[in-house]
Every structure is written in structure tokens, then in C-alpha cells.
Write an enzyme that holds these catalytic residues in place. Structure first.
Site, mmCIF file in Angstrom:
data_model
loop_
_atom_site.group_PDB
_atom_site.id
_atom_site.type_symbol
_atom_site.label_atom_id
_atom_site.label_comp_id
_atom_site.label_asym_id
_atom_site.label_seq_id
_atom_site.Cartn_x
_atom_site.Cartn_y
_atom_site.Cartn_z
ATOM 1 N N GLY A 177 -18.087 34.823 53.714
ATOM 2 C CA GLY A 177 -17.411 35.934 53.037
ATOM 3 C C GLY A 177 -17.584 37.261 53.755
ATOM 4 C CB SER A 246 -15.043 29.545 52.277
ATOM 5 O OG SER A 246 -16.167 29.393 53.075
ATOM 6 C CB SER A 247 -13.694 28.923 57.913
ATOM 7 O OG SER A 247 -12.902 30.056 57.977
ATOM 8 N N GLY A 470 -23.348 32.257 60.365
ATOM 9 C CA GLY A 470 -24.758 32.394 60.687
ATOM 10 C C GLY A 470 -25.536 31.524 59.722
ATOM 11 C CD GLU A 472 -23.788 31.342 54.692
ATOM 12 O OE1 GLU A 472 -23.693 30.553 53.743
ATOM 13 O OE2 GLU A 472 -22.869 31.566 55.485
HETATM 14 N N1 LIG Z 1 -11.235 43.498 57.563
HETATM 15 C C1 LIG Z 1 -10.873 43.081 56.356
HETATM 16 N N2 LIG Z 1 -9.907 43.729 55.651
HETATM 17 C C2 LIG Z 1 -9.559 43.323 54.408
HETATM 18 N N3 LIG Z 1 -10.098 42.272 53.774
HETATM 19 C C3 LIG Z 1 -11.050 41.583 54.430
HETATM 20 C C4 LIG Z 1 -11.489 41.938 55.750
HETATM 21 N N4 LIG Z 1 -12.447 41.082 56.117
HETATM 22 C C5 LIG Z 1 -12.576 40.219 55.106
HETATM 23 N N5 LIG Z 1 -11.751 40.516 54.083
HETATM 24 C C6 LIG Z 1 -11.626 39.803 52.774
HETATM 25 O O1 LIG Z 1 -12.777 39.017 52.593
HETATM 26 C C7 LIG Z 1 -12.446 37.643 52.446
HETATM 27 C C8 LIG Z 1 -13.479 36.809 53.169
HETATM 28 O O2 LIG Z 1 -13.373 37.023 54.562
HETATM 29 P P1 LIG Z 1 -13.443 35.814 55.609
HETATM 30 O O3 LIG Z 1 -12.740 34.613 55.070
HETATM 31 O O4 LIG Z 1 -13.020 36.335 56.941
HETATM 32 O O5 LIG Z 1 -14.996 35.545 55.599
HETATM 33 P P2 LIG Z 1 -15.809 34.532 56.519
HETATM 34 O O6 LIG Z 1 -16.971 35.307 57.061
HETATM 35 O O7 LIG Z 1 -14.923 33.898 57.544
HETATM 36 O O8 LIG Z 1 -16.313 33.526 55.444
HETATM 37 P P3 LIG Z 1 -16.535 31.924 55.548
HETATM 38 O O9 LIG Z 1 -17.724 31.719 56.428
HETATM 39 O O10 LIG Z 1 -16.774 31.552 54.126
HETATM 40 O O11 LIG Z 1 -15.268 31.369 56.097
HETATM 41 C C9 LIG Z 1 -11.041 37.512 53.029
HETATM 42 O O12 LIG Z 1 -10.324 36.492 52.408
HETATM 43 C C10 LIG Z 1 -10.445 38.870 52.750
HETATM 44 O O13 LIG Z 1 -9.925 38.908 51.435
#
Ligand SMILES: Nc1ncnc2c1ncn2[C@@H]1O[C@H](COP(=O)(O)OP(=O)(O)OP(=O)(O)O)[C@@H](O)[C@H]1O
Length: 485
Positions: A177, A246-247, A470, A472
Site C-alpha cells: 500500500g 495489491s500486487s 519490502g 513487512e
Molecule cells: N502517487 C500516488 N498518487 C495517488 N494515489 C496513490 C499514489 N501512490 C499510491 N496511491 C494509492 O495507493 C494505493 C496503493 O498503492 P500501490 O498499489 O502502488 O501500493 P503497493 O506499494 O504497490 O502495494 P502492494 O505491495 O500491496 O501492491 C493505490 O491504489 C492508489 O490508490
């Protein structure tokens, strides 16, 4: 400079007046300190007196606190307030770093450098800082000329690659997230934009490729790179309690460039797909998006083709927790996935075959078995769902059931049919679904790579982007399970 008129600029740098205001706060290096606070982490205070090992510190509101000397951390002079690069701080302690990030975040300045690193805090709202006009601002600029931004880091990697003739890599990491995938997407989009502008007219300071070819409107490689996202996300992302998208896999994307800086090709490696999710979901979570997308009626005949005629909640493998995500329309999302598959030039057969495999798993999860009385052998308890699963896989129902109920195994040099009890069949069905899903995902990534593997443009060097979670602390067990699954 007209950057300041860009709607994104206010989210990138403070105005001169704001900076002056920040920097005009009274400060005494001997008195101003940070002290620990249970709620805030650290709060600012002013040392009033020192006795032995203890400081008496006055905090906001005039309250006096008695704090051990060693727990007081030095405060930086106000000229460093909301500094863009924390490696400049005179005192690089926890409290100063946290304060700087928090103060910047309070003004929606989400990017901050810490030397070579760029720290990003998720704004959880769309800021106009990823637009074409902002991307153009950063093209060809030195990092020090511009405010902190992922585009500046990307541009630096791009220039280093072209000027030093070396491959480059970027690591994007953080907990679930945090925004890894969003930022990875922006990096890719930036390189796609730079690559395209390179083809059109170039970036200052970088030689341009000569081309006499007439321009035609077609799907470019840059478009295709960006369009791998909806497909990989549909099959590899899911709602978790921490992140609606979430990826559930790590990826390393390599973008290859020609020596003129034009995008030449791209390939993706993936790691550690969370297979267990295909058959089991924790409370508040969902299975992979694609399962709900094929059920969304974006393609009105699809459910019938896939023989999905039960209510969604009755497909056990995917309905153990949530079925919907607030604010997400699976129908719309399926439209994006389907369009992306077409842009990636998948054939209709390839697309429907993926949907069939996904549907087959939904049917498989509903297959029932019972134990034969007084025997360690299971048998089908109705074959309707097995028929449906087998028809989706394109295999014979009896053969499929035989593989679950009496699999052929090798004992020494001989092949024998081994009896399976109900539990064993249950595990075998789950293992089969997980194994098949993982192979399908592997195939999807391979298919994306085939599309992105352009033969025409010679590759010189690449920029790699590693998007991987990373560690968690809370999820160590789950991560071990994922790794061992
Ligand atoms: N730069 C940004 N601008 C706007 N919203 C963002 C931004 N970064 C993240 N978000 C919001 O936060 C959510 C989570 O981000 P993201 O899916 O990139 O997290 P992640 O670190 O890849 O998590 P995971 O490891 O669970 O995949 C996104 O779906 C989006 O709604």
C-alpha cells in the site's frame, strides 16, 4: 519561470514567500530539541533547565516535561525546514527525518530526497504531478535543478545510461500500500514519454535518431508497455485489507533503449506470485480481480460461454470473503483488461482461453467428493461441476476425475494408480488450481514479453525497475508461505 503556473507545481516546490516564512522561525541550537512522544513520535520542545542527567523541556501549550538528556534529539536550524534533500540536514536524526517528511507531506509535497534515495509518501489522492507538462519539465534537467520527483530520478537514470553507456536499475520498495506499483507505472510512463519524444524531436543534450519514415497513427511500443499493466493487474492483483489493488507478485521490468534513447523493447520478470489466494481468501480480502471481472457482464455472453450460472457467492474458491471493492466497478475494469489484451495483440482465442481457465477454477472449487464407506477411497458426489470444469479445460471429465481420485504415480520402475481419500482429493484439487493459475500467469507474462520484444530497433542498454515488497514485519509468515507455496 512559467513552471509556477503549472497546476502541479504547488505540489512540487514551495513558493519563495512560503519558504521565507518557514525559515523565519526563532531558533536556538542549544535549546530547541525534539523529544519522544507516544502519539506523535517526536514533538518539538525548548530546554528550560538542565539538572544532572535530566532536561526540563517546555512543549507547545507551555507544558513542562522532564526528559532524559540522551532522549532529546537535536533540532535543525529553520533554513532546513521542509528541505528537499535530507542529506543536507545538519542533524540527521530520526526526529528530524520524520519531521521533515511530515512537514512536507502536510503541504502535499510527497517526494523528498535522502541522498541518492527518493522517499515517497502515498498521498492517497490524485495530484496533477504526473501530467505531460510536468514530465516535459523534467526531461533533460539535472536533478539539482528541479524539485524532488520520481521523474527526476528516472531522467537521471536515462541520461546516465546514454552518456555512460551503462545499464541502470531502480529499486522501488516499501510495504504493502506504500505506492510501489503506482510509482513503477509512472516511471514506465515517463520512459515511454521520453522514448517517444526522443523519436519525435529529442531531449536537449541527447543525440536524436534520424528517420525519414512517415508518421502513422498506430499502437506504439510505448502504448503496449503501459498496457501490460491492466492485464498483469487483473491476473496478479487483488484486494487485501491494506490495499484494494495489491500486487501479489514482484516484478522486474527492463526497458531497452536504442543508442539514441528510443524505447527499443521491454521485458518483464515476475517473482513469487501468491498462489494460495486462488483458493483461499482472508476476511476483508478477495481473490485475483480477473475472477470477478469475467463475472461482471462487460461481455454480455461471457458468463453463458463460461457456464457460470450460479450466484457469485456460490463459487467457493473465490467467495470466502469480499465479492466487491468499494469504488471499483469490475465491469469497467474488465473493459480495460480486455482492451489492453487487444492492444497487446492477443488473439480472440488466447483471450477466451484465459477466461476459460479462470472459470474452470471457479467450477473446480465447487466439485464435491465423498468417502466410500469403509474404504480409504473418495468418489465424486455429483459430477455437474466437474463436467463444467473439464469442458472449460477442454479435457474429458472422467479422465480429470480419475487424475484426482486415482492418480498414476511412479513407484520404483512401475506406474500404479494410487487411491486417494476425500482429504487428499480436496488438497489435490486445490493444488491443481494453484498450479494451473501460476502457470497461466507465467504464460501471460511470457505473452506480454513476446509482444514487447520488438525486433526492429537495435538495443543498446536497459533501465531496470524492480517493484518488489519490502519485508513487512506482520506478514513474515505469509511471505514465507508465499515463497514456499
Ligand atoms: N502517487 C500516488 N498518487 C495517488 N494515489 C496513490 C499514489 N501512490 C499510491 N496511491 C494509492 O495507493 C494505493 C496503493 O498503492 P500501490 O498499489 O502502488 O501500493 P503497493 O506499494 O504497490 O502495494 P502492494 O505491495 O500491496 O501492491 C493505490 O491504489 C492508489 O490508490
Amino acid at each position: 519561470m512559467d513552471y509556477e503556473n503549472d497546476p502541479g507545481w504547488q505540489y512540487l516546490r514551495r513558493t519563495r514567500e512560503q519558504m521565507l516564512q518557514d525559515q523565519s522561525k526563532p531558533y536556538d541550537s542549544k535549546k530547541n530539541v525534539w523529544i519522544p512522544d507516544e502519539e506523535e513520535g517526536y514533538i518539538a520542545g525548548e530546554i528550560k533547565k538542565t539538572e544532572g542527567n535530566m532536561n526540563t523541556v517546555v512543549v507547545a501549550g507551555g507544558t513542562e516535561k522532564s526528559v532524559k538528556k540522551e532522549l532529546c534529539q537535536e533540532m535543525n536550524p529553520p533554513k532546513f525546514e521542509k528541505t528537499e534533500d535530507m542529506s543536507n540536514l545538519t542533524f540527521l536524526n530520526d526526529s528530524s527525518v520524520l519531521h521533515n517528511l511530515r512537514a512536507r507531506y502536510g503541504c502535499m509535497l510527497i517526494y523528498t530526497y535522502s541522498g541518492l534515495f527518493c522517499v515517497v509518501i502515498n498521498p492517497y489522492k490524485r495530484l496533477p504531478i504526473y501530467t505531460d507538462s510536468v514530465a516535459r519539465m523534467f526531461m533533460g534537467k539535472r536533478r539539482t535543478e528541479m524539485p524532488p520527483h520520481l521523474f527526476a530520478v528516472s531522467d537521471e537514470a536515462f541520461r546516465n545510461m546514454l552518456q555512460n553507456h551503462e545499464n541502470q536499475s531502480m529499486l522501488i520498495t516499501g510495504e504493502s500500500g506504500a505506492g510501489k506499483t503506482e510509482n513503477t507505472k509512472k516511471v514506465i510512463a515517463y520512459f515511454a514519454a521520453v522514448g517517444a519524444s526522443q523519436a519525435e524531436g529529442g531531449i536537449p543534450g541527447v543525440p536524436t535518431e534520424k528517420s525519414d519514415k512517415p508518421k502513422e497513427k498506430k499502437v506504439t511500443l510505448e502504448d503496449q508497455i503501459v498496457q501490460t499493466n491492466p492485464v498483469l493487474e487483473a491476473f496478479g492483483n487483488a484486494k487485501t485489507v491494506r490495499n484494494n489493488n495489491s500486487s501479489r507478485f514482484g516484478k522486474f521490468i527492463r526497458i531497452h533503449f536504442s543508442k539514441y534513447g528510443k524505447v527499443a523493447s521491454c521485458d518483464i520478470e515476475h517473482y513469487l506470485l501468491e498462489k494460495s489466494r486462488v483458493i483461499r481468501q482472508a476476511p476483508g480480502e478477495r481473490c485475483y480481480h480477473i475472477f470477478y471481472q469475467i463475472y461482471s457482464d462487460f461481455i454480455p455472453t461471457l458468463k453463458k460461454t463460461l457456464r457460470l450460472d450460479k450466484p457469485l457467492k456460490d463459487y467457493w474458491f473465490i467467495a470466502q470473503a469480499e465479492l466487491k471493492i468499494d469504488g471499483v466497478d469490475d465491469k469497467e475494469e474488465h473493459g480495460l483488461t480486455d482492451e489492453a489484451m487487444h492492444i497487446l495483440k492477443w488473439t480472440d482465442k488466447e483471450i477466451i482461453d484465459c477466461y476459460r481457465i479462470v472459470a474452470a477454477m471457479m467450477h473446480m472449487g465447487n466439485m464435491k467428493f465423498k468417502q466410500r464407506p469403509r474404504e480409504e477411497q473418495a468418489e465424486p458426489d455429483g459430477t455437474e461441476d466437474a463436467d463444467r470444469a473439464a469442458s472449460m479445460y477442454g479435457v474429458d471429465t472422467d479422465e480429470m476425475l480419475k487424475a484426482f481420485l486415482r492418480p498414476r504415480v511412479r513407484v520404483g520402475n512401475e506406474w500404479v494408480n494410487k487411491g486417494q481419500n476425500q482429504d487428499q482429493v480436496f488438497w489435490a484439487v486445490g493444488a491443481m488450481a494453484k498450479g494451473l493459475y501460476s502457470r497461466m500467469f507465467h504464460w501471460i507474462v511470457m505473452k506480454c514479453n513476446l509482444t514487447l520484444d520488438q525486433k526492429g530497433i537495435p538495443r543498446d542498454h536497459f533501465i531496470g525497475v524492480l517493484d518488489i515488497a519490502g519485508f513487512e514485519i506482520f506478514d513474515v509468515i505469509q511471505q514465507l508461505r508465499t515463497a514456499l507455496d
